[in-house]
Motif scaffolding. Structure first.
Motif, PDB file in Angstrom:
ATOM      1  N   HIS A 154       0.849  -1.189   0.000  1.00  0.00           N
ATOM      2  CA  HIS A 154       0.000   0.000   0.000  1.00  0.00           C
ATOM      3  C   HIS A 154       0.881   1.234   0.000  1.00  0.00           C
ATOM      4  O   HIS A 154       2.031   1.190   0.434  1.00  0.00           O
ATOM      5  CB  HIS A 154      -0.958   0.018   1.192  1.00  0.00           C
ATOM      6  N   LEU A 193       2.171   4.834   1.247  1.00  0.00           N
ATOM      7  CA  LEU A 193       2.364   5.335   2.609  1.00  0.00           C
ATOM      8  C   LEU A 193       1.175   6.151   3.099  1.00  0.00           C
ATOM      9  O   LEU A 193       0.826   6.102   4.274  1.00  0.00           O
ATOM     10  CB  LEU A 193       3.640   6.175   2.690  1.00  0.00           C
ATOM     11  N   ASP A 194       0.540   6.889   2.202  1.00  0.00           N
ATOM     12  CA  ASP A 194      -0.603   7.702   2.611  1.00  0.00           C
ATOM     13  C   ASP A 194      -1.909   6.911   2.613  1.00  0.00           C
ATOM     14  O   ASP A 194      -2.964   7.441   2.921  1.00  0.00           O
ATOM     15  CB  ASP A 194      -0.730   8.950   1.729  1.00  0.00           C
ATOM     16  N   GLY A 195      -1.853   5.624   2.252  1.00  0.00           N
ATOM     17  CA  GLY A 195      -3.035   4.769   2.284  1.00  0.00           C
ATOM     18  C   GLY A 195      -3.974   4.959   1.106  1.00  0.00           C
ATOM     19  O   GLY A 195      -5.074   4.418   1.114  1.00  0.00           O
ATOM     20  N   SER A 196      -3.546   5.674   0.078  1.00  0.00           N
ATOM     21  CA  SER A 196      -4.439   5.973  -1.039  1.00  0.00           C
ATOM     22  C   SER A 196      -4.510   4.852  -2.080  1.00  0.00           C
ATOM     23  O   SER A 196      -5.435   4.825  -2.887  1.00  0.00           O
ATOM     24  CB  SER A 196      -4.012   7.270  -1.719  1.00  0.00           C
ATOM     25  N   SER A 226     -10.273   9.935  -2.728  1.00  0.00           N
ATOM     26  CA  SER A 226      -9.579  11.217  -2.835  1.00  0.00           C
ATOM     27  C   SER A 226      -8.722  11.308  -4.099  1.00  0.00           C
ATOM     28  O   SER A 226      -8.366  12.404  -4.536  1.00  0.00           O
ATOM     29  CB  SER A 226      -8.718  11.472  -1.605  1.00  0.00           C
TER      30      SER A 226
END
Length: 168
Positions: free
Chosen positions: A32, A34-37, A56
């Motif tokens: 994944h 790092l920002d979880g996007s 987002s």
């Protein structure tokens, strides 16, 4: 080793090698951003099994999204490849994994030179000291030391096993 044993060994290796393709299909790797996007799951054959994009990202630059997805897929593929090496090693032995590395000209991800070696003991102890507060082996006051000696208390109560150095 006699001829019959060699033939038997060769047949068992051949049967095991026949299972390698199915092992590659079963081996999975997930990663994944790092920002979880972005979240990705792939198999060792390169098939994309799961792709999740955060809502987002709908308004984000498409070139940024594609670069992010490709980077996450690269990390997931390395994990799937290592999972495959682990499965093949269990089935055929470590020598088979080394043979695959030699034939492919690429090291297994776990032996790759650019692999993150993790945290050193010194880093762990420094971070632990910051988190807990530096209170390793405080010098006992003379009064409390004599009181502890009289009451039979052991000095080991304040001992922190994490302060020991490891040779591994």
């Amino acid at each position: 080793m006699n001829t019959r044993e060699l033939i038997s060994l060769a047949r068992s290796r051949e049967a095991a090698l026949g299972q390698v393709a199915s092992l590659m299909g079963e081996a999975r790797g997930s990663a994944h951003a790092l920002d979880g996007s972005v979240e990705v799951t792939v198999d060792a054959l390169g098939a994309l099994k799961r792709l999740w994009l955060a809502p987002s990202l709908a308004s984000a630059d498409p070139s940024r999204i594609s670069a992010l997805v490709l980077e996450v897929v690269r990390v997931a593929m390395a994990e799937a490849e290592q999972d495959c090496y682990n499965r093949v090693g269990l089935l055929l032995g470590e020598e088979a994994g080394l043979l695959v590395e030699a034939l492919s000209g690429r090291a297994a991800p776990a032996r790759s030179s650019d692999d993150d070696p993790g945290m050193t003991v010194e880093e762990f102890q420094r971070l632990r000291a910051e988190r807990v507060g530096e209170r390793r082996f405080p010098a006992p006051a003379a009064a409390s030391a004599s009181a502890a000696a009289e009451s039979g208390e052991d000095e080991w109560e304040d001992f922190d096993p994490a302060s020991l150095r490891s040779d591994r």
